[in-house]
Design a protein around this motif. Sequence first.
Motif, PDB file in Angstrom:
ATOM      1  N   ALA A  82       0.833  -1.205   0.000  1.00  0.00           N
ATOM      2  CA  ALA A  82       0.000   0.000   0.000  1.00  0.00           C
ATOM      3  C   ALA A  82       0.868   1.256   0.000  1.00  0.00           C
ATOM      4  CB  ALA A  82      -0.929  -0.005   1.212  1.00  0.00           C
ATOM      5  N   GLU A  83       1.965   1.230   0.751  1.00  0.00           N
ATOM      6  CA  GLU A  83       2.863   2.385   0.781  1.00  0.00           C
ATOM      7  C   GLU A  83       3.499   2.614  -0.591  1.00  0.00           C
ATOM      8  OE1 GLU A  83       5.477   1.323   3.994  1.00  0.00           O
ATOM      9  OE2 GLU A  83       4.200   2.272   5.511  1.00  0.00           O
ATOM     10  N   LEU A  84       3.895   1.525  -1.251  1.00  0.00           N
ATOM     11  CA  LEU A  84       4.466   1.650  -2.595  1.00  0.00           C
ATOM     12  C   LEU A  84       3.431   2.206  -3.569  1.00  0.00           C
ATOM     13  CD1 LEU A  84       6.549  -1.660  -2.863  1.00  0.00           C
ATOM     14  CD2 LEU A  84       7.431   0.679  -2.712  1.00  0.00           C
ATOM     15  N   LYS A  85       2.199   1.710  -3.449  1.00  0.00           N
ATOM     16  CA  LYS A  85       1.122   2.188  -4.330  1.00  0.00           C
ATOM     17  C   LYS A  85       0.849   3.657  -4.055  1.00  0.00           C
ATOM     18  CE  LYS A  85      -3.447   0.895  -5.974  1.00  0.00           C
ATOM     19  NZ  LYS A  85      -4.549  -0.069  -5.867  1.00  0.00           N
ATOM     20  N   GLN A  86       0.847   4.054  -2.779  1.00  0.00           N
ATOM     21  CA  GLN A  86       0.614   5.451  -2.418  1.00  0.00           C
ATOM     22  C   GLN A  86       1.725   6.336  -2.983  1.00  0.00           C
ATOM     23  OE1 GLN A  86       0.429   6.224   1.782  1.00  0.00           O
ATOM     24  NE2 GLN A  86       0.003   8.402   1.513  1.00  0.00           N
ATOM     25  N   LYS A  87       2.963   5.861  -2.873  1.00  0.00           N
ATOM     26  CA  LYS A  87       4.093   6.629  -3.395  1.00  0.00           C
ATOM     27  C   LYS A  87       3.961   6.792  -4.911  1.00  0.00           C
ATOM     28  CE  LYS A  87       9.130   6.784  -3.428  1.00  0.00           C
ATOM     29  NZ  LYS A  87      10.366   6.096  -3.064  1.00  0.00           N
ATOM     30  N   SER A  88       3.599   5.700  -5.569  1.00  0.00           N
ATOM     31  CA  SER A  88       3.413   5.758  -7.021  1.00  0.00           C
ATOM     32  C   SER A  88       2.286   6.718  -7.380  1.00  0.00           C
ATOM     33  CB  SER A  88       3.097   4.352  -7.547  1.00  0.00           C
ATOM     34  OG  SER A  88       2.738   4.394  -8.898  1.00  0.00           O
ATOM     35  N   THR A  89       1.206   6.659  -6.608  1.00  0.00           N
ATOM     36  CA  THR A  89       0.071   7.555  -6.859  1.00  0.00           C
ATOM     37  C   THR A  89       0.478   9.005  -6.623  1.00  0.00           C
ATOM     38  OG1 THR A  89      -1.460   5.822  -6.178  1.00  0.00           O
ATOM     39  CG2 THR A  89      -2.316   8.053  -6.187  1.00  0.00           C
ATOM     40  N   GLU A  90       1.248   9.262  -5.575  1.00  0.00           N
ATOM     41  CA  GLU A  90       1.713  10.624  -5.301  1.00  0.00           C
ATOM     42  C   GLU A  90       2.612  11.125  -6.430  1.00  0.00           C
ATOM     43  OE1 GLU A  90       3.540  10.316  -1.448  1.00  0.00           O
ATOM     44  OE2 GLU A  90       1.618  10.366  -0.388  1.00  0.00           O
ATOM     45  N   GLU A  91       3.467  10.226  -6.938  1.00  0.00           N
ATOM     46  CA  GLU A  91       4.332  10.618  -8.058  1.00  0.00           C
ATOM     47  C   GLU A  91       3.495  10.942  -9.295  1.00  0.00           C
ATOM     48  OE1 GLU A  91       7.032   7.329  -8.399  1.00  0.00           O
ATOM     49  OE2 GLU A  91       8.253   7.983  -6.701  1.00  0.00           O
ATOM     50  N   LYS A  92       2.467  10.134  -9.572  1.00  0.00           N
ATOM     51  CA  LYS A  92       1.582  10.390 -10.718  1.00  0.00           C
ATOM     52  C   LYS A  92       0.829  11.701 -10.526  1.00  0.00           C
ATOM     53  CE  LYS A  92       0.858   5.568 -12.021  1.00  0.00           C
ATOM     54  NZ  LYS A  92      -0.103   4.450 -12.078  1.00  0.00           N
ATOM     55  N   ASN A  93       0.364  11.930  -9.275  1.00  0.00           N
ATOM     56  CA  ASN A  93      -0.329  13.188  -8.989  1.00  0.00           C
ATOM     57  C   ASN A  93       0.594  14.384  -9.212  1.00  0.00           C
ATOM     58  OD1 ASN A  93      -2.781  12.045  -8.369  1.00  0.00           O
ATOM     59  ND2 ASN A  93      -2.467  12.061  -6.152  1.00  0.00           N
TER      60      ASN A  93
END
Length: 117
Positions: A82-93
């Motif tokens: 979940a943390e990796l997904k959140q980081k990826s989502t933050e990078e995309k954002n």
Amino acid sequence: LHQQAEQTCRQLVRTQEEHEHLLQAAVEQAEGLEHSLRSAEAVLAERAAQLKDARAQLSRNKLLIEDLRGENRRFAMALQAAELKQKSTEEKNQLLEEQASALKQLIGKITPASLSG
């Protein structure tokens, strides 16, 4: 001689009575010890049953701990994912925000040029 025989007889009777009293006391003491032994055996059996129950509970607790450790490992892995997904989502954002900002700047440049043309 007759008198001496009677005296000896009385002494024998007294001795026999003393022996009977001693024997009775020994029997009562033996009965008391037997009762104490039965009580001790009952306490020992109860303690053994308690230890058996405690051992069974300990075994169940060990299994529960192992289950919880496994579940904890799964949660840790899920949290990491979940943390990796959140980081990826933050990078995309962040990338989308940069693109939106660039588009606003481009629109800002195009709009005055359109109005003057």
